[in-house]
Design an enzyme around this catalytic site. Structure first.
Site, PDB file in Angstrom:
ATOM      1  N   ASP A  16      -8.017  -4.732   1.827  1.00 43.20           N
ATOM      2  CA  ASP A  16      -8.226  -4.638   3.272  1.00 43.20           C
ATOM      3  C   ASP A  16      -7.226  -5.529   4.020  1.00 43.20           C
ATOM      4  OD1 ASP A  16      -9.384  -3.769   5.587  1.00 43.20           O
ATOM      5  OD2 ASP A  16     -11.123  -5.096   5.477  1.00 43.20           O
ATOM      6  N   HIS A  36       0.345  -0.219   6.045  1.00 49.68           N
ATOM      7  CA  HIS A  36      -0.104   0.614   4.915  1.00 49.68           C
ATOM      8  C   HIS A  36       1.026   0.801   3.896  1.00 49.68           C
ATOM      9  CE1 HIS A  36      -3.885   1.252   6.751  1.00 49.68           C
ATOM     10  NE2 HIS A  36      -3.468   2.049   7.716  1.00 49.68           N
ATOM     11  N   LEU A  57      -3.737  -0.257 -19.640  1.00 44.12           N
ATOM     12  CA  LEU A  57      -4.587  -0.545 -18.474  1.00 44.12           C
ATOM     13  C   LEU A  57      -5.105   0.783 -17.932  1.00 44.12           C
ATOM     14  CD1 LEU A  57      -5.358  -2.664 -16.109  1.00 44.12           C
ATOM     15  CD2 LEU A  57      -3.374  -1.716 -14.928  1.00 44.12           C
TER      16      LEU A  57
END
Ligand code: IPE
Ligand code: IPE
Ligand code: MG
Length: 235
Positions: A15, A32, A126
């Protein structure tokens, strides 16, 4: 004797992109873009940490309510990410998964998501799980419907429903619950993220805005986590 906690799964609410851009007098979409770059950096840094699962909140069900311009820009960025990241994902032996309501996304984006999932399915270093058009309450509703249908079809008895039945009906059925949940940007709420899965997760809140969140800060959090006492209700 106390033993250190081991961390398998880190979940992050990424965020603060908009505020990061505003502080620089730039449009939110610039934030962004920087945020997306940081996704690549942080994912790379996971390699050395021993963490096997990273779940990133990229776009919530509620984020569809943002202005059309912002949603379009986010979808554009997502498109670029999906086009660019295959090599990075394969080079780093990362398996990618997406969780969320895919029907809300465009067919082109859905196809690219499925392609990346297929191509990377055998990778083992991962698991990168990206929550896209994700809402935890909606996920739970979908799970309830799936379970109810099994009961209606006579495949399952009500008395057989356990917490595992619910876990197995969620988007996250193949991944363990998060050990750590980090939220950047100073907000102290969960915003419809992994409500079921985070029942015993350790929470960390940092004021750092997502584009500035670094590998160093991540390491500090993991270190602090190791010394937390996880009691799971026991004495
Ligand atoms: C997080 O940054 C990214 C998404 C929710 C898509 P925000 O866009 O929420 O940035 P702030 O919280 O307004 O600063
Ligand atoms: C949560 O952030 C969703 C993502 C980071 C993708 P928001 O910025 O949407 O959350 P609220 O509105 O502050 O709760
Ligand atoms: Mg926000």
């Amino acid at each position: 004797m106390t033993t250190e906690n081991s961390c398998t799964h880190v979940a992050i609410i990424m965020d603060g992109n908009g505020r990061w851009a505003r502080k620089r007098g730039m449009p939110r979409t610039y934030g962004h873009r920087k945020g997306a770059e940081n996704v690549v950096k942080i994912t790379r840094s996971m390699k050395e940490s021993g963490i096997r699962y990273l779940t990133l909140y990229a776009f919530s069900t509620e984020n569809w309510q943002r202005s059309k311009d912002e949603v379009d820009a986010l979808m554009q960025l997502l498109n670029e990410y999906l086009d660019k990241e295959l090599k990075e994902i394969m080079d780093n032996n990362v398996r990618i998964l997406f969780i969320g309501e895919r029907n809300m996304l465009s067919p082109g984006i859905r196809e690219k998501m499925a392609f990346l999932e297929r191509e990377s399915a055998q990778n083992t270093e991962l698991t990168l799980c990206i929550a896209l058009s994700y809402g935890s309450r909606q996920e739970i509703v979908a799970a309830v419907k799936r379970i109810a249908k099994k009961v209606a079809d006579g495949e399952l008895e009500i008395s057989q429903i356990t917490t595992d039945t619910v876990s197995d009906a969620l988007y996250t059925k193949d991944i363990p619950d998060p050990d750590i949940l980090i939220r950047t940007s100073g907000e102290k709420r969960i915003s419809n993220y992994l409500l079921w899965q985070a029942a015993y997760t350790e929470f960390f809140f940092t004021d750092t805005l997502w584009p500035d969140f670094s590998k160093e800060e991540l390491c500090e959090i993991i270190q602090a986590f190791k010394n937390r006492e996880r009691r799971y209700g026991k004495n």
